[in-house]
Structure formats: C-alpha cells, structure tokens
Design a protein around this motif. Structure first.
Motif, PDB file in Angstrom:
ATOM      1  N   LEU A  52       0.953  -1.132  -0.148  1.00 30.99           N
ATOM      2  CA  LEU A  52      -0.001  -0.101   0.137  1.00 30.99           C
ATOM      3  C   LEU A  52       0.743   1.226  -0.032  1.00 30.99           C
ATOM      4  N   LYS A  53       0.651   2.357  -0.837  1.00 31.84           N
ATOM      5  CA  LYS A  53       1.298   3.506  -0.949  1.00 31.84           C
ATOM      6  C   LYS A  53       0.545   4.759  -0.407  1.00 31.84           C
ATOM      7  N   MET A  54       0.977   5.578   0.077  1.00 36.27           N
ATOM      8  CA  MET A  54       0.181   6.772   0.693  1.00 36.27           C
ATOM      9  C   MET A  54       1.035   8.004   0.646  1.00 36.27           C
ATOM     10  N   PHE A  55       0.543   9.028   0.698  1.00 39.02           N
ATOM     11  CA  PHE A  55       1.409  10.245   1.141  1.00 39.02           C
ATOM     12  C   PHE A  55       0.604  11.358   1.882  1.00 39.02           C
ATOM     13  N   CYS A  56       1.431  12.362   2.813  1.00 38.46           N
ATOM     14  CA  CYS A  56       0.787  13.179   3.456  1.00 38.46           C
ATOM     15  C   CYS A  56       1.679  14.260   3.861  1.00 38.46           C
ATOM     16  N   SER A  57       1.219  15.324   4.363  1.00 40.93           N
ATOM     17  CA  SER A  57       2.379  16.326   5.045  1.00 40.93           C
ATOM     18  C   SER A  57       2.377  16.192   6.460  1.00 40.93           C
ATOM     19  N   ARG A  58       3.420  16.703   7.217  1.00 40.84           N
ATOM     20  CA  ARG A  58       3.598  16.953   8.468  1.00 40.84           C
ATOM     21  C   ARG A  58       2.345  17.262   9.200  1.00 40.84           C
ATOM     22  N   GLY A  59       2.056  16.535  10.200  1.00 42.61           N
ATOM     23  CA  GLY A  59       1.041  17.154  11.149  1.00 42.61           C
ATOM     24  C   GLY A  59      -0.380  16.652  10.656  1.00 42.61           C
ATOM     25  N   GLU A  60      -0.363  15.948   9.609  1.00 40.09           N
ATOM     26  CA  GLU A  60      -1.770  15.461   9.050  1.00 40.09           C
ATOM     27  C   GLU A  60      -1.980  14.060   9.355  1.00 40.09           C
ATOM     28  N   TYR A  61      -3.375  13.878   9.462  1.00 33.67           N
ATOM     29  CA  TYR A  61      -3.988  12.397   9.597  1.00 33.67           C
ATOM     30  C   TYR A  61      -4.170  11.947   8.182  1.00 33.67           C
ATOM     31  N   GLU A  62      -4.189  10.915   7.786  1.00 33.40           N
ATOM     32  CA  GLU A  62      -4.285  10.443   6.251  1.00 33.40           C
ATOM     33  C   GLU A  62      -4.692   8.863   6.455  1.00 33.40           C
ATOM     34  N   PRO A  63      -5.900   8.673   5.852  1.00 33.29           N
ATOM     35  CA  PRO A  63      -6.259   7.281   5.635  1.00 33.29           C
ATOM     36  C   PRO A  63      -5.748   6.237   4.429  1.00 33.29           C
ATOM     37  N   VAL A  64      -5.898   5.172   4.644  1.00 33.94           N
ATOM     38  CA  VAL A  64      -5.387   4.237   3.603  1.00 33.94           C
ATOM     39  C   VAL A  64      -6.173   3.144   3.884  1.00 33.94           C
ATOM     40  N   THR A  65      -6.827   2.066   2.719  1.00 31.77           N
ATOM     41  CA  THR A  65      -7.538   1.129   3.060  1.00 31.77           C
ATOM     42  C   THR A  65      -7.147  -0.120   2.264  1.00 31.77           C
ATOM     43  N   PHE A  66      -7.467  -1.348   2.725  1.00 24.77           N
ATOM     44  CA  PHE A  66      -7.240  -2.552   2.048  1.00 24.77           C
ATOM     45  C   PHE A  66      -8.529  -3.433   2.601  1.00 24.77           C
ATOM     46  N   ALA A  67      -8.590  -4.576   1.723  1.00 28.76           N
ATOM     47  CA  ALA A  67      -9.587  -5.306   1.992  1.00 28.76           C
ATOM     48  C   ALA A  67      -9.464  -6.910   1.961  1.00 28.76           C
ATOM     49  N   ILE A  68     -10.034  -7.761   2.806  1.00 36.00           N
ATOM     50  CA  ILE A  68      -9.480  -9.202   2.649  1.00 36.00           C
ATOM     51  C   ILE A  68     -10.765  -9.864   2.194  1.00 36.00           C
ATOM     52  N   HIS A  69     -10.617 -10.598   0.964  1.00 32.84           N
ATOM     53  CA  HIS A  69     -11.748 -11.448   0.428  1.00 32.84           C
ATOM     54  C   HIS A  69     -11.334 -12.734   0.806  1.00 32.84           C
ATOM     55  N   ALA A  70     -12.213 -13.621   1.730  1.00 36.71           N
ATOM     56  CA  ALA A  70     -12.149 -14.897   2.132  1.00 36.71           C
ATOM     57  C   ALA A  70     -12.507 -15.726   1.013  1.00 36.71           C
ATOM     58  N   LEU A  71     -11.636 -16.734   0.826  1.00 37.72           N
ATOM     59  CA  LEU A  71     -11.804 -18.008  -0.307  1.00 37.72           C
ATOM     60  C   LEU A  71     -12.438 -19.088   0.701  1.00 37.72           C
ATOM     61  N   ARG A  72     -12.375 -19.184   1.772  1.00 37.66           N
ATOM     62  CA  ARG A  72     -13.162 -20.035   2.874  1.00 37.66           C
ATOM     63  C   ARG A  72     -13.332 -19.493   4.157  1.00 37.66           C
ATOM     64  N   ASP A  73     -14.156 -19.908   4.971  1.00 37.97           N
ATOM     65  CA  ASP A  73     -14.316 -19.081   6.209  1.00 37.97           C
ATOM     66  C   ASP A  73     -12.987 -18.961   7.160  1.00 37.97           C
ATOM     67  N   LEU A  74     -13.038 -17.684   7.454  1.00 36.30           N
ATOM     68  CA  LEU A  74     -11.704 -17.241   8.319  1.00 36.30           C
ATOM     69  C   LEU A  74     -12.205 -17.005   9.683  1.00 36.30           C
TER      70      LEU A  74
END
Length: 181
Positions: A52-74
């Motif tokens: 995952l790649k992201m950027f932001c400046s100093r003093g900032e809050y920045e989000p990044v997301t990802f998801a998990i897709h289950a191929l069987r019950d986890l």
C-alpha cells in the motif's frame, strides 16, 4: 421485517485464484478510501497486492484502506501494524497508526415509488481485536496514519500483518511519503 436485500452493483466475478491464494484461503486487495467495499465485493486481479502506498504532509492524518476477501471461512483475523522507518532511521511509531475494521450496516434504498429494499453499506469504523470473515465475503480495513509535525520529510516503510489462525500471517508493505510541507 418485510425488506429484501438489494445487491450493490459491484464486481462479483472472481479471477482465477492461484494455488498460493487457495492454500492461504484469502486475498488482500487495495481500495481507495472513498470507494465503498461491500461484503459481496470481489477483487479484480489488478487490485490484489502486497503493498500500500500513501502520502501526506507533517501534522496530517491520512487514511489508507485495504480489504480481505475470504476464499473459505476465516475466524479471528487480526491486523497489526509496525513502526514506519525511513532510510535515516527516523521513526513514525505504531502508536500513530490506528487500525479499524469497516462494518456494513443495512441502509434503506430510497426509490420513487418507495420500495421495501435495503443494501449493506459500509458505515462504521470499529476498533476490534479480531473479526470473522465468511467464505466468499469481503471485509475492509481502514488505517489512519498521523504524521507528527516534527517528522523529517522522506519515504517511510513498515509492515502490516494480517494474521489468520492456521495459515500464518500475510504481510503488506506500507510505504508513506512524508511531504516537506
């Protein structure tokens, strides 16, 4: 009671899973934080990633997301993040990274004329130790990174660990570009 689920218009065609993905029982894919991820979302092959790649400046809050897709019950899926470090040894500590799972909530579908339909819409960011992901379903994670004001500009790297009992941990590299502003 009396409402039916309207499925969102998302990709529901799975790519051909590799042997490694099938053995692991899940895939991880990148999403932009503004793109909704539904329980029935299926990743495109080009979304599946190990970074995952992201950027932001100093003093900032920045989000990044990802998801998990289950191929069987986890069961008891845990996500942890380590410190982020640059090549000079400067650190943005893991205490500055908040990890949340995204919970979908039934939301009424408004139509004219009115219909008794709902869709499961991403709504809440929950701080949870572990979650279960049923096979064939997807769960999104939301990370918020805070860059302290005195942090030197540059590229910081660290690891996100997705731990699934019985299959070990999947690692995602997190790269943060701190801008000199």
């Amino acid at each position: 009671d009396g409402f039916t689920e309207q499925l969102p218009d998302v990709n529901n065609v799975a790519p051909a899973w590799t042997k490694d993905e099938m053995d692991r029982g899940h895939v991880i894919f990148a999403t932009h934080y503004m793109d909704p991820v539904y329980p029935r979302s299926v990743p495109l092959r080009e979304q599946i990633t190990t970074e995952l790649k992201m950027f932001c400046s100093r003093g900032e809050y920045e989000p990044v997301t990802f998801a998990i897709h289950a191929l069987r019950d986890l069961t008891a899926v845990r996500v942890t993040v380590g410190n982020l470090k640059n090549s000079a040894g400067d650190v943005i500590g893991d205490a500055n990274i908040d990890v949340r799972s995204v919970r979908c909530w039934p939301k009424r579908v408004w139509k004219n004329p009115p219909a008794s339909q709902y869709t499961l819409f991403p709504w809440f960011l929950e701080k949870r130790d572990a979650i279960d992901v049923p096979g064939g379903r997807t769960r999104q994670y939301w990370l918020t990174v805070y860059v302290p004001p005195g942090s030197p500009a540059g590229t910081y790297r660290g690891m996100i660990h997705v731990k699934v009992p019985g299959t070990g941990a999947t690692r995602l590299e997190l790269e943060l570009q701190v801008l000199p502003i």
